[in-house]
Scaffold this motif. Structure first.
Motif, PDB file in Angstrom:
ATOM      1  N   SER A   1      37.717-112.390   0.250  1.00 44.23           N
ATOM      2  CA  SER A   1      37.052-112.163   1.526  1.00 44.23           C
ATOM      3  C   SER A   1      37.489-113.181   2.583  1.00 44.23           C
ATOM      4  N   THR A   2      37.414-114.471   2.240  1.00 50.65           N
ATOM      5  CA  THR A   2      37.774-115.515   3.192  1.00 50.65           C
ATOM      6  C   THR A   2      39.283-115.720   3.191  1.00 50.65           C
ATOM      7  N   VAL A   3      39.871-115.757   4.362  1.00 48.85           N
ATOM      8  CA  VAL A   3      41.294-116.050   4.503  1.00 48.85           C
ATOM      9  C   VAL A   3      41.444-117.565   4.606  1.00 48.85           C
ATOM     10  N   VAL A   4      42.333-118.136   3.796  1.00 46.82           N
ATOM     11  CA  VAL A   4      42.584-119.569   3.859  1.00 46.82           C
ATOM     12  C   VAL A   4      43.315-119.861   5.160  1.00 46.82           C
ATOM     13  N   LYS A   5      42.811-120.870   5.880  1.00 42.56           N
ATOM     14  CA  LYS A   5      43.340-121.205   7.198  1.00 42.56           C
ATOM     15  C   LYS A   5      43.808-122.659   7.233  1.00 42.56           C
ATOM     16  N   GLY A   6      44.604-122.949   8.224  1.00 42.51           N
ATOM     17  CA  GLY A   6      45.072-124.318   8.414  1.00 42.51           C
ATOM     18  C   GLY A   6      43.935-125.309   8.535  1.00 42.51           C
TER      19      GLY A   6
ATOM     20  N   ILE B   1      42.825-126.773   5.274  1.00 48.33           N
ATOM     21  CA  ILE B   1      43.716-127.801   4.741  1.00 48.33           C
ATOM     22  C   ILE B   1      43.529-129.107   5.516  1.00 48.33           C
ATOM     23  N   VAL B   2      43.437-129.019   6.825  1.00 49.08           N
ATOM     24  CA  VAL B   2      43.252-130.210   7.656  1.00 49.08           C
ATOM     25  C   VAL B   2      41.944-130.919   7.287  1.00 49.08           C
ATOM     26  N   GLU B   3      40.883-130.159   7.119  1.00 48.71           N
ATOM     27  CA  GLU B   3      39.599-130.761   6.730  1.00 48.71           C
ATOM     28  C   GLU B   3      39.691-131.439   5.365  1.00 48.71           C
ATOM     29  N   LEU B   4      40.387-130.804   4.436  1.00 47.59           N
ATOM     30  CA  LEU B   4      40.562-131.407   3.114  1.00 47.59           C
ATOM     31  C   LEU B   4      41.388-132.681   3.191  1.00 47.59           C
ATOM     32  N   ARG B   5      42.438-132.665   3.988  1.00 45.16           N
ATOM     33  CA  ARG B   5      43.249-133.873   4.144  1.00 45.16           C
ATOM     34  C   ARG B   5      42.392-135.022   4.655  1.00 45.16           C
ATOM     35  N   THR B   6      41.553-134.748   5.624  1.00 46.62           N
ATOM     36  CA  THR B   6      40.670-135.776   6.173  1.00 46.62           C
ATOM     37  C   THR B   6      39.712-136.283   5.101  1.00 46.62           C
ATOM     38  N   ALA B   7      39.115-135.375   4.352  1.00 49.98           N
ATOM     39  CA  ALA B   7      38.162-135.753   3.309  1.00 49.98           C
ATOM     40  C   ALA B   7      38.837-136.525   2.181  1.00 49.98           C
ATOM     41  N   VAL B   8      40.017-136.088   1.779  1.00 48.29           N
ATOM     42  CA  VAL B   8      40.750-136.773   0.709  1.00 48.29           C
ATOM     43  C   VAL B   8      41.143-138.171   1.166  1.00 48.29           C
ATOM     44  N   ASN B   9      41.663-138.304   2.376  1.00 47.45           N
ATOM     45  CA  ASN B   9      42.037-139.631   2.851  1.00 47.45           C
ATOM     46  C   ASN B   9      40.822-140.539   3.009  1.00 47.45           C
ATOM     47  N   ALA B  10      39.684-139.986   3.387  1.00 46.63           N
ATOM     48  CA  ALA B  10      38.465-140.793   3.464  1.00 46.63           C
ATOM     49  C   ALA B  10      38.073-141.293   2.071  1.00 46.63           C
TER      50      ALA B  10
ATOM     51  N   ILE C   1      48.782-127.641  -0.967  1.00 45.51           N
ATOM     52  CA  ILE C   1      47.773-127.751  -2.033  1.00 45.51           C
ATOM     53  C   ILE C   1      48.196-128.810  -3.043  1.00 45.51           C
ATOM     54  N   ALA C   2      49.460-128.817  -3.419  1.00 41.81           N
ATOM     55  CA  ALA C   2      49.962-129.779  -4.408  1.00 41.81           C
ATOM     56  C   ALA C   2      49.772-131.214  -3.924  1.00 41.81           C
ATOM     57  N   GLU C   3      50.051-131.463  -2.658  1.00 44.64           N
ATOM     58  CA  GLU C   3      49.876-132.815  -2.118  1.00 44.64           C
ATOM     59  C   GLU C   3      48.411-133.233  -2.125  1.00 44.64           C
ATOM     60  N   LEU C   4      47.539-132.319  -1.780  1.00 41.60           N
ATOM     61  CA  LEU C   4      46.108-132.626  -1.814  1.00 41.60           C
ATOM     62  C   LEU C   4      45.660-132.958  -3.232  1.00 41.60           C
ATOM     63  N   ARG C   5      46.121-132.178  -4.190  1.00 40.22           N
ATOM     64  CA  ARG C   5      45.756-132.441  -5.588  1.00 40.22           C
ATOM     65  C   ARG C   5      46.248-133.812  -6.021  1.00 40.22           C
ATOM     66  N   THR C   6      47.494-134.130  -5.715  1.00 45.25           N
ATOM     67  CA  THR C   6      48.072-135.415  -6.114  1.00 45.25           C
ATOM     68  C   THR C   6      47.309-136.574  -5.483  1.00 45.25           C
TER      69      THR C   6
END
Length: 105
Positions: free
Chosen positions: A10-15, A18-27, A56-61
């Motif tokens: 249902s939900t389309v994955v959007k940029g 990913i940007v929000e995840l990058r911010t959260a991961v870096n925090a 996705i791979a970079e976020l996981r790492t």
């Protein structure tokens, strides 16, 4: 997070996801004494940047490094091996990362 929770089929994955995840991961990395991660395609622009397996791979790492530093068991992921050019970015990939990053101190 935008569109939380993401809904498969249902939900389309959007940029923005990913940007929000990058911010959260870096925090999370900063809170736990790790340097901020660097990213392929650091600026994801709606409509002009195709989401890729590498995002996705970079976020996981980057996130796994926090889990390792804290001595925690690494999260499990749908499609543990991502193949550039073949693996399609799925809602499950993003939702799993969201769950894993919000579980951290």
């Amino acid at each position: 997070f935008t569109d939380n929770p993401l809904v498969a089929q249902s939900t389309v994955v959007k940029g923005v996801h990913i940007v929000e995840l990058r911010t959260a991961v870096n925090a999370a990395r900063t809170r736990n004494g790790l340097a901020a991660a660097t990213w392929t395609d650091p600026t994801l622009t709606a409509g002009s940047t195709t989401l890729k397996a590498v995002h996705i791979a970079e976020l996981r790492t980057a996130l796994n490094a926090v889990y390792t530093k804290l001595g925690r068991t690494l999260p499990t992921y749908t499609d543990p091996t991502l193949v550039p050019g073949q693996t399609v970015c799925k809602t499950a990939h993003v939702q799993e990362l969201r769950t894993a990053v919000t579980a951290l101190p």
